[in-house]
Design a protein around this motif. Structure first.
Motif, PDB file in Angstrom:
ATOM      1  N   PHE A  69       0.829  -1.205   0.000  1.00 24.38           N
ATOM      2  CA  PHE A  69       0.000   0.000   0.000  1.00 24.38           C
ATOM      3  C   PHE A  69       0.864   1.255   0.000  1.00 24.38           C
ATOM      4  O   PHE A  69       0.620   2.204  -0.745  1.00 24.38           O
ATOM      5  CB  PHE A  69      -0.912  -0.012   1.229  1.00 24.38           C
ATOM      6  N   GLU A  70       1.896   1.254   0.821  1.00 19.77           N
ATOM      7  CA  GLU A  70       2.776   2.418   0.909  1.00 19.77           C
ATOM      8  C   GLU A  70       3.544   2.644  -0.389  1.00 19.77           C
ATOM      9  O   GLU A  70       3.918   3.765  -0.712  1.00 19.77           O
ATOM     10  CB  GLU A  70       3.752   2.246   2.080  1.00 19.77           C
ATOM     11  N   GLN A  71       3.770   1.569  -1.150  1.00 23.22           N
ATOM     12  CA  GLN A  71       4.459   1.682  -2.429  1.00 23.22           C
ATOM     13  C   GLN A  71       3.503   2.012  -3.573  1.00 23.22           C
ATOM     14  O   GLN A  71       3.935   2.130  -4.718  1.00 23.22           O
ATOM     15  CB  GLN A  71       5.186   0.371  -2.737  1.00 23.22           C
ATOM     16  N   GLY A  72       2.229   2.137  -3.277  1.00 19.79           N
ATOM     17  CA  GLY A  72       1.252   2.461  -4.306  1.00 19.79           C
ATOM     18  C   GLY A  72       0.757   1.261  -5.088  1.00 19.79           C
ATOM     19  O   GLY A  72       0.039   1.426  -6.078  1.00 19.79           O
ATOM     20  N   GLN A  73       1.118   0.051  -4.684  1.00 23.36           N
ATOM     21  CA  GLN A  73       0.679  -1.160  -5.375  1.00 23.36           C
ATOM     22  C   GLN A  73      -0.644  -1.632  -4.768  1.00 23.36           C
ATOM     23  O   GLN A  73      -0.721  -2.605  -4.034  1.00 23.36           O
ATOM     24  CB  GLN A  73       1.757  -2.237  -5.283  1.00 23.36           C
ATOM     25  N   THR A  74      -1.692  -0.888  -5.103  1.00 24.12           N
ATOM     26  CA  THR A  74      -2.976  -1.054  -4.434  1.00 24.12           C
ATOM     27  C   THR A  74      -3.577  -2.431  -4.651  1.00 24.12           C
ATOM     28  O   THR A  74      -4.060  -3.060  -3.701  1.00 24.12           O
ATOM     29  CB  THR A  74      -3.955   0.026  -4.938  1.00 24.12           C
ATOM     30  N   ASN A  75      -3.580  -2.918  -5.876  1.00 25.60           N
ATOM     31  CA  ASN A  75      -4.199  -4.220  -6.147  1.00 25.60           C
ATOM     32  C   ASN A  75      -3.461  -5.354  -5.448  1.00 25.60           C
ATOM     33  O   ASN A  75      -4.085  -6.301  -4.952  1.00 25.60           O
ATOM     34  CB  ASN A  75      -4.244  -4.463  -7.659  1.00 25.60           C
ATOM     35  N   VAL A  76      -2.129  -5.266  -5.415  1.00 23.90           N
ATOM     36  CA  VAL A  76      -1.349  -6.302  -4.728  1.00 23.90           C
ATOM     37  C   VAL A  76      -1.655  -6.267  -3.226  1.00 23.90           C
ATOM     38  O   VAL A  76      -1.812  -7.312  -2.587  1.00 23.90           O
ATOM     39  CB  VAL A  76       0.159  -6.120  -4.977  1.00 23.90           C
ATOM     40  N   GLU A  80      -3.186  -9.266  -0.836  1.00 26.00           N
ATOM     41  CA  GLU A  80      -2.605  -9.712   0.428  1.00 26.00           C
ATOM     42  C   GLU A  80      -3.645  -9.660   1.547  1.00 26.00           C
ATOM     43  O   GLU A  80      -3.709 -10.548   2.408  1.00 26.00           O
ATOM     44  CB  GLU A  80      -1.398  -8.848   0.792  1.00 26.00           C
ATOM     45  N   LEU A  81      -4.456  -8.614   1.533  1.00 28.71           N
ATOM     46  CA  LEU A  81      -5.471  -8.481   2.581  1.00 28.71           C
ATOM     47  C   LEU A  81      -6.503  -9.597   2.507  1.00 28.71           C
ATOM     48  O   LEU A  81      -7.022 -10.042   3.537  1.00 28.71           O
ATOM     49  CB  LEU A  81      -6.168  -7.127   2.462  1.00 28.71           C
ATOM     50  N   LYS A  82      -6.826 -10.035   1.305  1.00 31.58           N
ATOM     51  CA  LYS A  82      -7.758 -11.155   1.174  1.00 31.58           C
ATOM     52  C   LYS A  82      -7.212 -12.384   1.892  1.00 31.58           C
ATOM     53  O   LYS A  82      -7.956 -13.128   2.531  1.00 31.58           O
ATOM     54  CB  LYS A  82      -8.005 -11.455  -0.298  1.00 31.58           C
ATOM     55  N   GLN A  83      -5.906 -12.584   1.794  1.00 33.42           N
ATOM     56  CA  GLN A  83      -5.286 -13.718   2.474  1.00 33.42           C
ATOM     57  C   GLN A  83      -5.239 -13.500   3.983  1.00 33.42           C
ATOM     58  O   GLN A  83      -5.374 -14.453   4.756  1.00 33.42           O
ATOM     59  CB  GLN A  83      -3.878 -13.946   1.922  1.00 33.42           C
ATOM     60  N   VAL A  84      -5.050 -12.243   4.399  1.00 39.92           N
ATOM     61  CA  VAL A  84      -5.080 -11.933   5.835  1.00 39.92           C
ATOM     62  C   VAL A  84      -6.442 -12.286   6.406  1.00 39.92           C
ATOM     63  O   VAL A  84      -6.553 -12.971   7.446  1.00 39.92           O
ATOM     64  CB  VAL A  84      -4.786 -10.435   6.070  1.00 39.92           C
ATOM     65  N   ILE A  85      -7.493 -11.837   5.734  1.00 44.74           N
ATOM     66  CA  ILE A  85      -8.851 -12.045   6.238  1.00 44.74           C
ATOM     67  C   ILE A  85      -9.233 -13.519   6.159  1.00 44.74           C
ATOM     68  O   ILE A  85      -9.964 -14.033   7.020  1.00 44.74           O
ATOM     69  CB  ILE A  85      -9.838 -11.158   5.455  1.00 44.74           C
ATOM     70  N   TYR A 102      -9.746   1.073  -0.394  1.00 40.04           N
ATOM     71  CA  TYR A 102     -10.952   1.393  -1.172  1.00 40.04           C
ATOM     72  C   TYR A 102     -11.157   2.905  -1.289  1.00 40.04           C
ATOM     73  O   TYR A 102     -11.699   3.382  -2.292  1.00 40.04           O
ATOM     74  CB  TYR A 102     -12.173   0.711  -0.563  1.00 40.04           C
ATOM     75  N   MET A 103     -10.720   3.646  -0.288  1.00 36.91           N
ATOM     76  CA  MET A 103     -10.751   5.107  -0.421  1.00 36.91           C
ATOM     77  C   MET A 103      -9.859   5.548  -1.579  1.00 36.91           C
ATOM     78  O   MET A 103     -10.223   6.414  -2.371  1.00 36.91           O
ATOM     79  CB  MET A 103     -10.291   5.782   0.875  1.00 36.91           C
TER      80      MET A 103
END
Length: 276
Positions: A69-76, A80-85, A102-103
């Motif tokens: 997210f901090e690198q701007g790679q939003t989709n990646v 990763e978050l899908k795997q976290v959840i 999503y914002m």
């Protein structure tokens, strides 16, 4: 996200940077707050010794998601978050970060759902309240946003009080509560005098209500730093003009034309359009 080099930013880049500064403060610590170990079953903060394996696995992937997210790679980051959840559906920090993603994608419905889920799982998480408040502010839902900011600051352990007071002040300006906004921004400035968003908005409020001497103090301090941009220099020009300091006004105007020649502020200065 890759840091922007302030000295080489375009005018548009600097404005984007300031917008990012206002939002990115909300990310600080989002991956470090432990939530409940089940869906609201208890409110104790988890420590390493009693953190379940599912949470430990989720936290590792969470760190990766934050990095992307901090690198701007939003989709990646979202993948990763899908795997976290999937590993831990009750990890509140994951929903908080998902709301920020999503914002960034301008999907406000999904962002709101994510923040609400994060808060439901961990009502004490000030970062989630701050982020949700900022989302509501962007939608013009000002009274709701104020309440979320107040909820964030109600946590006595919250270290981001300055950022939330800043965001509250900006939203109060948008909501027409100028006197309240000035108080919020002044409190934010006391806690973090180096924040350019706070300094600019406070100086601008003071200028608009005719307190030119105090506006001069805040805007001079900002324009003497490396964070000055076309907007701050233009405000400084107008403040110095009101203070009848022609030398300071012309010095700032020269900087504005030299450093940001294509900006609308430089064009306004050249035209003498000081009421813009």
């Amino acid at each position: 996200m890759k840091a922007l080099a302030l000295g080489g930013c375009t005018v548009a880049g600097r404005r984007l940077l300031w917008a990012f500064l206002l939002l990115v403060t909300a990310l600080a610590g989002c991956a470090g707050n432990a939530g409940p170990d089940s869906a609201g079953a208890r409110n104790d903060i988890l420590t390493e010794s009693d953190e379940p394996e599912s949470r430990k696995r989720a936290r590792i992937r969470m760190e990766l998601a934050v990095g992307y997210f901090e690198q701007g790679q939003t989709n990646v980051a979202l993948d990763e978050l899908k795997q976290v959840i999937s590993a831990d559906p009750n990890f509140p920090d994951a929903y908080n970060l998902r709301g920020l993603i999503y914002m960034r994608l301008n999907d406000m419905r999904q962002a709101e759902d994510s923040f609400r889920r994060a808060i439901a799982l961990n009502p004490r998480d000030a970062n989630s309240h701050h982020n949700f408040g900022w989302l509501l502010c962007q939608q013009g839902r000002f009274p709701e946003s104020y309440r979320e900011f107040e909820q964030a600051m109600a946590n006595p352990l919250y270290a981001g009080r300055a950022k939330t007071l800043m965001a509250l002040g900006v939203c109060q300006v948008r909501g027409g509560l100028r006197a309240e906004a000035e108080k919020s921004l002044a409190r934010a400035y006391e806690l973090d005098a180096g924040n350019p968003v706070t300094g600019y908005n406070l100086a601008n409020l003071l200028f608009q209500r005719g307190d030119f001497e105090r506006a001069q103090f805040y805007i001079r301090r900002l324009n003497n730093s490396e964070l000055a941009n076309a907007e701050t220099l233009w405000l400084g020009v107008k403040v110095e003009r009101r203070m009848n300091d022609r030398v300071a006004m012309e010095q700032l105007g020269d900087q504005l034309k030299k450093r940001f020649p294509q900006s609308r502020e430089a064009a306004a200065y050249t035209r003498g359009a000081f009421d813009e």
